[in-house]
Design a protein around this motif. Structure first.
Motif, PDB file in Angstrom:
ATOM      1  N   GLN A   1      26.580  70.127  52.505  1.00  0.00           N
ATOM      2  CA  GLN A   1      26.411  70.674  53.842  1.00  0.00           C
ATOM      3  C   GLN A   1      25.438  69.815  54.654  1.00  0.00           C
ATOM      4  O   GLN A   1      25.590  69.670  55.862  1.00  0.00           O
TER       5      GLN A   1
ATOM      6  N   GLU B   1      24.294  77.045  55.230  1.00  0.00           N
ATOM      7  CA  GLU B   1      25.574  76.339  55.348  1.00  0.00           C
ATOM      8  C   GLU B   1      25.570  75.394  56.541  1.00  0.00           C
ATOM      9  O   GLU B   1      26.171  74.342  56.519  1.00  0.00           O
ATOM     10  N   ARG B   2      24.936  75.846  57.630  1.00  0.00           N
ATOM     11  CA  ARG B   2      24.916  75.044  58.843  1.00  0.00           C
ATOM     12  C   ARG B   2      23.597  75.237  59.551  1.00  0.00           C
ATOM     13  O   ARG B   2      23.066  76.345  59.577  1.00  0.00           O
TER      14      ARG B   2
END
Lengths: 492, 74
Positions: A104, A138-139
């Motif tokens: 990620q 994740e982001r």
């Protein structure tokens, strides 16, 4: 993803054997085991084994929260050889441990830095080896930008669901606009780009620049005001262009303002949006009737090219001349056909006249001949009469002479009458011998086409000569296929 | 043809006449008058193209709150 999947993702099987050495069957504890624990407890207190509790907790966290957005500031950033990022997300009161795995991290659009405010999409998870609560990220997005993006997506989805962007609402642009209202910042490059390109296009339209702020808090209100103004002044063949140069999502934020978007949607004049660079999409672009990637593209979209128009007019001119000439040619051919159709009966008539004339001449000539001969005879007899001693004429002889003279006169008259009758008969026969009568009986005349000569002998024509066959009615133009000169027909 | 015919209208009319002349069995007199009309329209369109002048204005608000159109200067 099920809870156990994510669990194993985080902690592969090898790592777990060390974490749970006392587990009876070395399996991950499940719901059944939990129930058993409760039943076999010696009193009513619920006693958890820690690993079971953490497992249960992870399950609950997943079910309860799923993926969430968390805002915070980065602290204690580290990146060991594994390539994963470890840091804590903190606010002014507390903090949360966070991990961003290598895969990620590779998708990060900006470098992470200590003290940076970010927006983090991730799952809550308790690290079972130590019992620490952590965020598995994740982001990550820079805080301001990230918030705007979420707001953008939310508004976009809501307005899309209302149908504000659907094609059926789109107005089409006028082919040759009269006025173009450009809503833009007067100091920006966008309006200059637009005007520069517009100058190279067909100058059919006036350009009216309606100034507005295009950035900042006041921008949406000014944009709406400029749009009101443009719409109130615009006529049927006019168009509105909203333009601004490129920038960050934040720079372009005014063009995602809900009131402004709804105002564009309700605008009765076609709107072209050229906001930001090609990659920047704003809701203004989505709601506009036409989206242009750049101000230059907007000028191309609203103004036709002079060159193309000139070519179009020139090709129309060519088509016009050709069509007109074809029309004249066609009419001339039609006229020619009709004239040919007229020519033949005329000639037939002339031939008949000539034939009749000839017959008349011959008839008259023969009558004159007869009269001449009779006159000569008459003078001869008169002379002989005179010579026959007129001196000895008696009264009776005189009467005889008178008698003779009368007989002569009547004889001549009779002769003339007879010839007249003959001429009349001849005229009657003329009809029957007229070629037309022959034609009526089924005969046809054949003329050589080139000189109009009547064909009496097959030797007059060659193969491929054209001949005209004239039956009683009409005319047939033929080509000679073969000529046979041997064959002789018996004539009646 | 009207003297003050707009470019758009003139071009559409020209297209219509050309198409008509191409496709219909038009009597001579009509074809001639159509042709003449089309030539006039073509000249008119060309003249409009030659004469076309783009005016660029800036809408400004005066201190009294009134709107004014000023010539645009770069």
């Amino acid at each position: 993803m099920t809870p156990s999947d994510s669990f194993e993702d985080l902690f592969p099987a090898g790592a777990l054997s060390n974490v749970f050495p006392s587990s009876e069957n070395n399996d991950i504890p499940g719901r059944d085991d939990l129930d058993t624990c409760q039943e076999t407890s010696t009193d009513s207190r619920k006693i958890w084994r820690i690993s079971e509790l953490l497992y249960h907790l992870n399950d609950t966290l997943y079910m309860e929260y799923g993926k969430i957005w968390i805002e915070g500031e980065i602290a204690g950033l580290s990146r060991p050889a594994s390539g994963h990022y470890y840091f804590t997300l903190k606010d002014d009161k507390t903090c949360l441990k966070t991990v961003l795995f290598k895969n990620q991290a590779a998708e990060l659009a900006f470098p992470l830095a200590e003290g940076q405010k970010v927006l983090c999409l991730g799952r809550l998870n308790v690290y079972t080896a130590r019992g620490d609560l952590q965020v598995v990220a994740e982001r990550l997005e820079p805080w301001g930008e990230g918030r705007l993006r979420i707001a953008f997506e939310e508004l976009k989805n809501r307005l899309a669901a209302e149908g504000l962007f659907s094609l059926e609402h789109k107005l089409s642009l006028p082919e040759y606009p009269e006025n173009i209202f450009v809503i833009s910042s007067v100091s920006g490059a966008a309006v200059r780009d637009f005007i520069k390109t517009a100058r190279g296009r067909f100058a059919c339209a006036n350009i009216i620049v309606c100034p507005s702020l295009v950035q900042g808090e006041q921008a949406p209100a000014e944009l709406i005001q400029a749009l009101d103004l443009a719409e109130s002044r615009a006529g049927k063949n006019d168009v509105i262009v909203i333009t601004r140069g490129g920038g960050s999502l934040e720079d372009l934020w005014a063009f995602n303002n809900e009131d402004f978007i709804r105002r564009i949607h309700d605008c009765s004049v076609p709107v072209v949006s050229a906001v930001g660079h090609e990659v920047d999409i704003t809701l203004c672009d989505l709601v506009a009737d036409v989206r242009a990637a750049t101000p230059t593209a907007a000028a191309h979209a609203v103004l036709p090219s002079s060159q193309e128009i000139l070519q179009h007019i020139s090709s129309l001119g060519d088509r016009l001349t050709i069509a007109y000439q074809r029309r004249i040619l066609y009419l001339r051919q039609q006229l020619d056909i009709l004239r040919h159709a007229l020519k033949d009966p005329e000639r037939d008539l002339a031939e008949k006249k000539l034939l009749l004339d000839e017959m008349e001449r011959r008839a008259t000539a023969s009558i004159s001949n007869i009269i001449e001969r009779l006159s000569a005879r008459h003078s001869y007899l008169s002379r002989r009469l005179v010579q026959a001693s007129p001196l000895r004429l008696t009264a009776s002889r005189s009467r005889e002479l008178e008698n003779l003279a009368w007989r002569l006169r009547t004889g001549v008259s009779a002769l003339i009458n007879a010839r007249r009758a003959w001429l009349a008969a001849l005229s009657g026969r003329l009809d029957t011998v007229s070629p037309l009568a022959c034609l009526a009986r089924g005969y046809s005349l054949v003329y050589a086409n080139k000189d109009g000569e009547l064909i009496r002998d097959a030797e007059q024509v060659r193969r491929h000569d054209r001949v005209r066959i004239v039956p009683a009615k009409g005319e047939i133009l033929c080509e000679v296929i073969d000529v046979n000169t041997d064959k002789i027909h018996k004539h009646d | 043809m009207k003297k003050n015919m707009k470019f758009d209208a003139a071009l559409k009319e020209l297209e219509r006449i050309v198409t008509q002349l191409e496709s219909q069995d038009m009597p001579l007199e009509k074809a001639m008058s159509s042709f003449e009309e089309a030539v006039k329209l073509t000249k008119h369109c060309n003249r409009l193209l030659d004469e076309a002048e783009q005016k660029i204005k800036l809408l400004t608000e005066t201190s009294g709150g009134r709107l004014e159109e000023k010539d645009w200067t770069d």
